[in-house]
Design a protein around this motif. Structure first.
Motif, mmCIF file in Angstrom:
data_model
loop_
_atom_site.group_PDB
_atom_site.id
_atom_site.type_symbol
_atom_site.label_atom_id
_atom_site.label_comp_id
_atom_site.label_asym_id
_atom_site.label_seq_id
_atom_site.Cartn_x
_atom_site.Cartn_y
_atom_site.Cartn_z
ATOM 1 N N GLY A 1 0.833 -1.200 0.000
ATOM 2 C CA GLY A 1 0.000 0.000 0.000
ATOM 3 C C GLY A 1 0.860 1.239 0.000
ATOM 4 O O GLY A 1 1.739 1.408 -0.836
ATOM 5 N N SER A 2 0.681 2.111 0.983
ATOM 6 C CA SER A 2 1.429 3.370 1.036
ATOM 7 C C SER A 2 2.537 3.337 2.086
ATOM 8 O O SER A 2 2.989 4.377 2.548
ATOM 9 C CB SER A 2 0.481 4.535 1.310
ATOM 10 O OG SER A 2 -0.150 4.355 2.560
ATOM 11 N N THR A 3 2.995 2.126 2.452
ATOM 12 C CA THR A 3 4.080 1.958 3.417
ATOM 13 C C THR A 3 5.163 1.078 2.816
ATOM 14 O O THR A 3 4.866 0.034 2.246
ATOM 15 C CB THR A 3 3.562 1.315 4.719
ATOM 16 O OG1 THR A 3 2.528 2.143 5.268
ATOM 17 C CG2 THR A 3 4.673 1.175 5.746
ATOM 18 N N CYS A 4 6.421 1.510 2.966
ATOM 19 C CA CYS A 4 7.556 0.745 2.443
ATOM 20 C C CYS A 4 8.617 0.562 3.515
ATOM 21 O O CYS A 4 8.802 1.436 4.368
ATOM 22 C CB CYS A 4 8.197 1.467 1.260
ATOM 23 S SG CYS A 4 7.125 1.654 -0.167
ATOM 24 N N SER A 5 9.320 -0.567 3.453
ATOM 25 C CA SER A 5 10.499 -0.815 4.279
ATOM 26 C C SER A 5 11.714 -0.720 3.370
ATOM 27 O O SER A 5 11.746 -1.348 2.309
ATOM 28 C CB SER A 5 10.434 -2.210 4.912
ATOM 29 O OG SER A 5 9.343 -2.296 5.782
ATOM 30 N N SER B 1 5.776 15.133 1.907
ATOM 31 C CA SER B 1 4.898 14.038 1.483
ATOM 32 C C SER B 1 5.135 12.713 2.186
ATOM 33 O O SER B 1 4.374 11.767 1.993
ATOM 34 C CB SER B 1 5.038 13.824 -0.029
ATOM 35 O OG SER B 1 6.373 13.481 -0.344
ATOM 36 N N LEU B 2 6.204 12.612 3.015
ATOM 37 C CA LEU B 2 6.555 11.327 3.622
ATOM 38 C C LEU B 2 6.752 11.437 5.126
ATOM 39 O O LEU B 2 7.115 12.479 5.649
ATOM 40 C CB LEU B 2 7.861 10.782 3.023
ATOM 41 C CG LEU B 2 7.905 10.505 1.534
ATOM 42 C CD1 LEU B 2 9.299 10.049 1.142
ATOM 43 C CD2 LEU B 2 6.869 9.467 1.147
ATOM 44 N N ARG B 3 6.540 10.299 5.790
ATOM 45 C CA ARG B 3 6.900 10.123 7.199
ATOM 46 C C ARG B 3 7.924 9.002 7.226
ATOM 47 O O ARG B 3 7.669 7.905 6.722
ATOM 48 C CB ARG B 3 5.672 9.732 8.005
ATOM 49 C CG ARG B 3 5.957 9.413 9.462
ATOM 50 C CD ARG B 3 4.651 9.090 10.194
ATOM 51 N NE ARG B 3 4.909 8.615 11.527
ATOM 52 C CZ ARG B 3 4.927 7.333 11.878
ATOM 53 N NH1 ARG B 3 4.670 6.392 11.014
ATOM 54 N NH2 ARG B 3 5.165 6.991 13.122
ATOM 55 N N LEU B 4 9.100 9.259 7.786
ATOM 56 C CA LEU B 4 10.160 8.258 7.886
ATOM 57 C C LEU B 4 10.377 7.902 9.344
ATOM 58 O O LEU B 4 10.478 8.785 10.194
ATOM 59 C CB LEU B 4 11.479 8.795 7.329
ATOM 60 C CG LEU B 4 11.612 8.963 5.828
ATOM 61 C CD1 LEU B 4 10.877 10.193 5.352
ATOM 62 C CD2 LEU B 4 13.068 9.060 5.448
ATOM 63 N N VAL B 5 10.459 6.611 9.624
ATOM 64 C CA VAL B 5 10.792 6.114 10.951
ATOM 65 C C VAL B 5 12.027 5.246 10.814
ATOM 66 O O VAL B 5 12.046 4.306 10.014
ATOM 67 C CB VAL B 5 9.633 5.299 11.569
ATOM 68 C CG1 VAL B 5 10.037 4.758 12.938
ATOM 69 C CG2 VAL B 5 8.375 6.133 11.670
ATOM 70 N N CYS B 6 13.064 5.555 11.573
ATOM 71 C CA CYS B 6 14.305 4.790 11.537
ATOM 72 C C CYS B 6 14.144 3.570 12.434
ATOM 73 O O CYS B 6 13.939 3.696 13.642
ATOM 74 C CB CYS B 6 15.464 5.658 12.006
ATOM 75 S SG CYS B 6 17.039 4.803 11.983
ATOM 76 N N LEU C 1 14.630 1.828 7.344
ATOM 77 C CA LEU C 1 13.546 2.791 7.523
ATOM 78 C C LEU C 1 12.203 2.200 7.180
ATOM 79 O O LEU C 1 12.108 1.333 6.311
ATOM 80 C CB LEU C 1 13.738 3.994 6.577
ATOM 81 C CG LEU C 1 15.058 4.715 6.548
ATOM 82 C CD1 LEU C 1 15.152 5.548 5.292
ATOM 83 C CD2 LEU C 1 15.184 5.579 7.782
ATOM 84 N N THR C 2 11.172 2.711 7.839
ATOM 85 C CA THR C 2 9.809 2.527 7.375
ATOM 86 C C THR C 2 9.375 3.876 6.822
ATOM 87 O O THR C 2 9.536 4.905 7.481
ATOM 88 C CB THR C 2 8.877 2.097 8.525
ATOM 89 O OG1 THR C 2 9.337 0.847 9.030
ATOM 90 C CG2 THR C 2 7.448 1.946 8.026
ATOM 91 N N VAL C 3 8.866 3.872 5.598
ATOM 92 C CA VAL C 3 8.489 5.108 4.918
ATOM 93 C C VAL C 3 6.997 5.025 4.594
ATOM 94 O O VAL C 3 6.530 4.045 4.023
ATOM 95 C CB VAL C 3 9.298 5.295 3.617
ATOM 96 C CG1 VAL C 3 8.925 6.608 2.955
ATOM 97 C CG2 VAL C 3 10.797 5.225 3.899
#
Length: 77
Positions: free
Chosen positions: A5-9, A57-62, A72-74
């Motif tokens: 969907g709209s989440t990537c690793s 446009s993005l939220r990044l979590v390390c 990262l999770t983007v």
């Protein structure tokens, strides 16, 4: 890189490493003292494990930083 969907690793490491994620480019800079420097859509960001940053446009979590890689999770905002 894997997406659902709209989440990537994403895992990046090494000079010149980059990924095209959700219509944005994330480029690996360096890792210093457990913190990764990345360039996200023209903006430099520095993240340690557990840190979170948002761009236009993005939220990044390390999720992890090793001696030479960052994971990262983007998500699309």
């Amino acid at each position: 890189m894997s997406c659902s969907g709209s989440t990537c690793s994403v895992t990046l490491g090494g000079a010149g490493a980059r990924a095209h994620v959700l219509a944005s480019t994330i480029a690996f800079g360096a890792i210093t003292d457990g913190r990764a420097t990345l360039r996200v859509g023209g903006r430099d960001v520095t993240l340690a494990r557990g840190d979170e940053v948002t761009t236009d446009s993005l939220r990044l979590v390390c999720t992890d930083v090793t001696r030479d890689t960052v994971a990262l999770t983007v998500e699309r905002r």
